[in-house]
Design a protein around this motif. Structure first.
Motif, PDB file in Angstrom:
ATOM      1  N   VAL A  73       0.850  -1.191   0.000  1.00 35.11           N
ATOM      2  CA  VAL A  73       0.000   0.000   0.000  1.00 35.11           C
ATOM      3  C   VAL A  73       0.883   1.238   0.000  1.00 35.11           C
ATOM      4  CG1 VAL A  73      -1.815   1.267   1.199  1.00 35.11           C
ATOM      5  CG2 VAL A  73      -1.777  -1.234   1.308  1.00 35.11           C
ATOM      6  N   VAL A  74       0.596   2.164  -0.910  1.00 33.42           N
ATOM      7  CA  VAL A  74       1.316   3.444  -0.964  1.00 33.42           C
ATOM      8  C   VAL A  74       0.321   4.554  -0.668  1.00 33.42           C
ATOM      9  CG1 VAL A  74       2.646   5.040  -2.397  1.00 33.42           C
ATOM     10  CG2 VAL A  74       2.987   2.566  -2.636  1.00 33.42           C
ATOM     11  N   ILE A  75       0.682   5.425   0.280  1.00 35.18           N
ATOM     12  CA  ILE A  75      -0.188   6.536   0.670  1.00 35.18           C
ATOM     13  C   ILE A  75       0.589   7.835   0.557  1.00 35.18           C
ATOM     14  CG2 ILE A  75      -1.706   7.465   2.444  1.00 35.18           C
ATOM     15  CD1 ILE A  75      -1.731   4.696   3.747  1.00 35.18           C
ATOM     16  N   ASP A  76       0.063   8.777  -0.213  1.00 43.18           N
ATOM     17  CA  ASP A  76       0.644  10.118  -0.331  1.00 43.18           C
ATOM     18  C   ASP A  76      -0.213  11.081   0.490  1.00 43.18           C
ATOM     19  OD1 ASP A  76       2.896   9.769  -2.129  1.00 43.18           O
ATOM     20  OD2 ASP A  76       1.410   9.268  -3.654  1.00 43.18           O
ATOM     21  N   TYR A  77       0.442  11.817   1.409  1.00 44.03           N
ATOM     22  CA  TYR A  77      -0.265  12.674   2.354  1.00 44.03           C
ATOM     23  C   TYR A  77      -0.170  14.142   1.966  1.00 44.03           C
ATOM     24  CZ  TYR A  77       0.061   8.540   5.378  1.00 44.03           C
ATOM     25  OH  TYR A  77      -0.036   7.272   5.892  1.00 44.03           O
ATOM     26  N   SER A  78      -1.248  14.886   2.286  1.00 37.77           N
ATOM     27  CA  SER A  78      -1.254  16.334   2.025  1.00 37.77           C
ATOM     28  C   SER A  78      -2.313  16.993   2.912  1.00 37.77           C
ATOM     29  CB  SER A  78      -1.544  16.615   0.543  1.00 37.77           C
ATOM     30  OG  SER A  78      -2.838  16.128   0.188  1.00 37.77           O
ATOM     31  N   ASN A  79      -2.455  18.325   2.751  1.00 39.66           N
ATOM     32  CA  ASN A  79      -3.508  19.084   3.425  1.00 39.66           C
ATOM     33  C   ASN A  79      -3.493  18.875   4.944  1.00 39.66           C
ATOM     34  OD1 ASN A  79      -5.780  20.737   3.731  1.00 39.66           O
ATOM     35  ND2 ASN A  79      -7.210  19.045   3.402  1.00 39.66           N
ATOM     36  N   TYR A  80      -2.337  19.116   5.550  1.00 38.42           N
ATOM     37  CA  TYR A  80      -2.236  18.963   7.004  1.00 38.42           C
ATOM     38  C   TYR A  80      -3.111  19.989   7.720  1.00 38.42           C
ATOM     39  CZ  TYR A  80       1.417  15.392   7.196  1.00 38.42           C
ATOM     40  OH  TYR A  80       2.111  14.199   7.109  1.00 38.42           O
ATOM     41  N   GLN A  81      -3.881  19.504   8.709  1.00 42.76           N
ATOM     42  CA  GLN A  81      -4.787  20.341   9.484  1.00 42.76           C
ATOM     43  C   GLN A  81      -4.508  20.150  10.975  1.00 42.76           C
ATOM     44  OE1 GLN A  81      -7.147  22.405   8.067  1.00 42.76           O
ATOM     45  NE2 GLN A  81      -6.427  21.793   6.026  1.00 42.76           N
ATOM     46  N   LYS A  82      -4.924  21.129  11.776  1.00 41.23           N
ATOM     47  CA  LYS A  82      -4.717  21.068  13.220  1.00 41.23           C
ATOM     48  C   LYS A  82      -5.976  20.581  13.912  1.00 41.23           C
ATOM     49  CE  LYS A  82      -2.771  23.838  16.996  1.00 41.23           C
ATOM     50  NZ  LYS A  82      -2.227  25.177  17.362  1.00 41.23           N
ATOM     51  N   SER A  83      -5.843  19.530  14.715  1.00 37.45           N
ATOM     52  CA  SER A  83      -6.991  19.018  15.471  1.00 37.45           C
ATOM     53  C   SER A  83      -7.243  19.904  16.686  1.00 37.45           C
ATOM     54  CB  SER A  83      -6.704  17.584  15.928  1.00 37.45           C
ATOM     55  OG  SER A  83      -5.644  17.576  16.880  1.00 37.45           O
ATOM     56  N   ASP A  84      -8.411  19.734  17.310  1.00 39.38           N
ATOM     57  CA  ASP A  84      -8.728  20.495  18.514  1.00 39.38           C
ATOM     58  C   ASP A  84      -7.714  20.222  19.626  1.00 39.38           C
ATOM     59  OD1 ASP A  84     -10.919  21.595  17.290  1.00 39.38           O
ATOM     60  OD2 ASP A  84     -12.363  20.213  18.182  1.00 39.38           O
ATOM     61  N   TYR A  85      -7.197  19.029  19.675  1.00 44.45           N
ATOM     62  CA  TYR A  85      -6.204  18.649  20.682  1.00 44.45           C
ATOM     63  C   TYR A  85      -4.878  19.364  20.456  1.00 44.45           C
ATOM     64  CZ  TYR A  85      -3.017  15.471  23.224  1.00 44.45           C
ATOM     65  OH  TYR A  85      -2.053  14.936  24.050  1.00 44.45           O
ATOM     66  N   GLY A  86      -4.597  19.711  19.189  1.00 44.90           N
ATOM     67  CA  GLY A  86      -3.364  20.411  18.853  1.00 44.90           C
ATOM     68  C   GLY A  86      -2.453  19.654  17.918  1.00 44.90           C
ATOM     69  N   ILE A  87      -2.664  18.344  17.788  1.00 41.89           N
ATOM     70  CA  ILE A  87      -1.862  17.555  16.859  1.00 41.89           C
ATOM     71  C   ILE A  87      -2.268  17.887  15.425  1.00 41.89           C
ATOM     72  CG2 ILE A  87      -1.667  15.200  15.926  1.00 41.89           C
ATOM     73  CD1 ILE A  87      -1.314  14.191  18.735  1.00 41.89           C
ATOM     74  N   VAL A  88      -1.276  18.068  14.573  1.00 41.32           N
ATOM     75  CA  VAL A  88      -1.511  18.334  13.152  1.00 41.32           C
ATOM     76  C   VAL A  88      -1.474  17.007  12.403  1.00 41.32           C
ATOM     77  CG1 VAL A  88      -0.594  19.511  11.119  1.00 41.32           C
ATOM     78  CG2 VAL A  88      -0.522  20.646  13.349  1.00 41.32           C
ATOM     79  N   TYR A  89      -2.423  16.810  11.492  1.00 43.84           N
ATOM     80  CA  TYR A  89      -2.546  15.528  10.793  1.00 43.84           C
ATOM     81  C   TYR A  89      -2.900  15.769   9.323  1.00 43.84           C
ATOM     82  CZ  TYR A  89      -7.573  16.310  10.921  1.00 43.84           C
ATOM     83  OH  TYR A  89      -8.824  16.843  10.727  1.00 43.84           O
ATOM     84  N   PRO A  90      -2.592  14.808   8.444  1.00 45.70           N
ATOM     85  CA  PRO A  90      -2.952  14.959   7.032  1.00 45.70           C
ATOM     86  C   PRO A  90      -4.437  14.685   6.823  1.00 45.70           C
ATOM     87  CG  PRO A  90      -1.837  12.870   7.372  1.00 45.70           C
ATOM     88  CD  PRO A  90      -1.805  13.588   8.690  1.00 45.70           C
ATOM     89  N   ALA A  91      -5.179  15.692   6.407  1.00 51.59           N
ATOM     90  CA  ALA A  91      -6.621  15.536   6.208  1.00 51.59           C
ATOM     91  C   ALA A  91      -6.953  14.907   4.860  1.00 51.59           C
ATOM     92  CB  ALA A  91      -7.319  16.888   6.339  1.00 51.59           C
TER      93      ALA A  91
END
Length: 244
Positions: free
Chosen positions: A194-212
């Motif tokens: 499986v290959v996953i390309d990540y983009s559009n990082y967003q900030k969660s309410d908790y504060g951790i930034v994740y790829p949306a």
């Protein structure tokens, strides 16, 4: 002769310096840069549970939505694939794993047929429990060995590649050298890549930034799937999600 000797000496010196610089990049420095870029190590160390709402779209009849609930201390994960308004539930907790198949029409109270997941399906879910965030969380305690592979160019950007490997899985992880963010993950398990390309990082309410947003392809379907995600961290999770 002196000129030739000078050229050879310069080449050896340059090669030695280059090698020395490469070996100075440690795996943990790459991981730590990611943690800092996505909220800081304190936030990540405080992470105990999370939930996600996800959509999987490839403009085909295989499109679906999903809800995910994970408790890391309990080693428990509930993933519901929502297909035609019906929840097909995949779950693991501790050493158990099961699938709940809805019976009857979607407008009735759901009754489920429950069956055991195979050992392979359970192993994949236990990996996914971490993969959905990042696969290197507590990697040493989970039996993984990590090695720094080197730098290369990916989609026009300089990236650092790290290989993460255990008995049942191997990952090649590509981190943007400038930002520290994970931009690609390649996961290889028995029978599937499986290959996953990540983009559009967003900030969660908790504060951790994740790829949306992510684009996911695998060797089974060979179809690009766009995955969109919203993340909640350390919000209360009903323990009913983790009951068989």
């Amino acid at each position: 002769m002196k000129n030739l000797l000078g050229i050879v000496t310069a080449f050896v010196l340059a090669t030695t310096l280059s090698f020395g610089q490469a070996t100075k990049v440690s795996v943990d420095s790459v991981f730590n840069k990611y943690y800092e870029a996505t909220g800081g190590e304190d936030l990540w160390e405080g992470l105990k549970s999370y939930s996600m709402k996800r959509s999987y779209r490839s403009n085909s009849s295989a499109d679906y939505d999903a809800e995910v609930y994970v408790s890391l201390p309990d080693k428990a994960m509930h993933k519901a694939k929502i297909i035609l308004k019906r929840n097909f539930v995949y779950a693991v907790k501790g050493n158990e794993g099961w699938l709940k198949i809805p019976l009857g029409s979607y407008d009735k109270v759901a009754n489920y047929q429950v069956k055991d997941l195979s050992q392979g399906e359970q192993s994949t879910m236990r990996l996914e429990m971490y993969d959905l965030l990042v696969p290197f969380i507590e990697y040493k305690n989970r039996g993984f060995v990590a090695n720094y592979v080197g730098q290369e160019t990916l989609n026009g950007k300089q990236v650092n590649q790290v290989e993460l490997q255990s008995k049942g899985a191997r990952y090649n992880l590509y981190f943007d050298d400038a930002t520290g963010l994970l931009v690609r993950q390649k996961r290889i398990i028995p029978g599937e890549e499986v290959v996953i390309d990540y983009s559009n990082y967003q900030k969660s309410d908790y504060g951790i930034v994740y790829p949306a947003t992510a684009i996911e392809t695998n060797t089974k379907d060979k179809r690009a799937v766009t995955v969109t995600t919203s993340l909640n961290v350390n919000k209360p999770i009903d323990q009913e999600y983790f009951k068989r």
